[in-house]
Design an enzyme around this catalytic site. Structure first.
Site, PDB file in Angstrom:
ATOM      1  N   THR A 171       0.848  -1.192   0.000  1.00  0.00           N
ATOM      2  CA  THR A 171       0.000   0.000   0.000  1.00  0.00           C
ATOM      3  C   THR A 171       0.883   1.242   0.000  1.00  0.00           C
ATOM      4  O   THR A 171       1.859   1.328   0.751  1.00  0.00           O
ATOM      5  CB  THR A 171      -0.927   0.025   1.230  1.00  0.00           C
ATOM      6  OG1 THR A 171      -1.808  -1.106   1.176  1.00  0.00           O
ATOM      7  CG2 THR A 171      -1.772   1.297   1.246  1.00  0.00           C
ATOM      8  N   PHE A 173       1.140   5.160   0.793  1.00  0.00           N
ATOM      9  CA  PHE A 173       0.542   6.194   1.638  1.00  0.00           C
ATOM     10  C   PHE A 173       1.144   7.546   1.285  1.00  0.00           C
ATOM     11  O   PHE A 173       2.342   7.647   0.994  1.00  0.00           O
ATOM     12  CB  PHE A 173       0.827   5.926   3.116  1.00  0.00           C
ATOM     13  CG  PHE A 173       0.180   4.678   3.672  1.00  0.00           C
ATOM     14  CD1 PHE A 173      -0.987   4.766   4.436  1.00  0.00           C
ATOM     15  CD2 PHE A 173       0.737   3.430   3.455  1.00  0.00           C
ATOM     16  CE1 PHE A 173      -1.574   3.626   4.958  1.00  0.00           C
ATOM     17  CE2 PHE A 173       0.157   2.287   3.985  1.00  0.00           C
ATOM     18  CZ  PHE A 173      -1.013   2.384   4.733  1.00  0.00           C
TER      19      PHE A 173
END
Length: 287
Positions: A171, A173
């Site tokens: 992921t 960010f």
């Protein structure tokens, strides 16, 4: 530094906050909107929000929030996601009837969950929130998909680790702040809207191609309140103060309806691993 994130202690966003600043103080927020508000009103010096996942794709709400708030992107973190199936001590996999997690996490563990056809899936607002629910209500026929740190925070056992469908589950960010931080910048994020004319997107992309500027991401999002009209988010592998970048954006502004720079910052170099739990990190909650 106080870093606002969405979720409960043990959430992957908390892990990303600590990867960004190991000495920082994570500030838990209920929603992504609360993260932006905490930075806007000074409750936190930074906010961290997930933007996209290699399996689940983009988190569209956070792209919209970047436009809604005047908070520049000042950095990014890539975090490896390692999903675990968690339950109360003494509970076995055969005891589990319901699995709780965020919809993205449930989708990322689809193959594993398909091997448990009698189990009911229950979506919650946060991966660590599912773990918290099991601990608070002492649910002995339930499990949660969350991080190993969430198991530590809420006193749960790990029934199985690494249950995501793909090992390369990462992921990305973004970190936002009240003021730009451009030292070491080598990446720029922008958003723009174009007139509804043939070739307008081709023309927009050409301002970068002709100057040999690499677009590492391009995504469209609907403009709220304007049916079937779209804005485009783009990541450029170049700092905003690069001469070619400046000329490209001036060129784009000549025919775009509007152009806005969301931030120029240092791109993530490596994929961070969530720290293995030892002692709970300092934790606060934004009110």
């Amino acid at each position: 530094m106080r870093i606002a994130y969405q979720g409960e202690p043990g959430a992957y966003s908390e892990a990303a906050a600590l990867a960004f600043d190991p000495g920082g103080t994570p500030v838990a927020c209920r929603t992504f909107e609360d993260v932006f508000q905490a930075v806007s009103d000074g409750t936190a010096g930074r906010g961290i929000v997930p933007m996209e996942n290699t399996i689940g794709g983009s988190i569209h709400r956070n792209y919209d929030l970047l436009v809604e708030h005047e908070l520049p992107i000042v950095g990014e973190i890539q975090l490896k996601v390692d999903h675990c199936l968690l339950a109360l001590p003494g509970v076995t996999l055969e005891d589990v009837k319901v699995v709780h997690s965020h919809p993205q996490a449930l989708a990322q563990c689809e193959r594993f969950l398909q091997g448990l056809p009698t189990i009911e899936l229950a979506a919650v607002y946060d991966t660590a929130g599912g773990a918290k629910l099991i601990r608070e209500k002492e649910l002995r026929h339930d499990a949660a998909i969350a991080s190993i740190r969430a198991a530590h925070v809420f006193g749960l056992d790990v029934l199985q680790r690494g249950i995501q469908d793909y090992d390369t589950n990462i992921t990305r960010f973004c970190i936002v702040a009240r003021h730009p931080v451009t030292e070491g910048a080598d990446k720029t994020s922008i958003v723009f809207a174009l007139p509804s004319q043939p070739g307008s997107l081709f023309r927009a992309l050409s301002v970068f191609a002709l100057r040999n500027i690499d677009l590492t991401k391009l995504e469209s999002r609907p403009i709220r309140g304007r049916a079937w009209e779209y804005m485009f988010y783009a990541d450029l592998a170049v700092p905003r103060d690069d001469l070619n970048c400046g000329r490209a954006l001036v060129n784009l502004a000549e025919f775009a309806r509007w152009v806005r720079t969301l931030g120029t910052y240092r791109a993530a170099r490596d994929v961070s691993l969530p720290a293995e739990p030892s002692q709970p990190a300092a934790e606060e909650t934004a009110r």
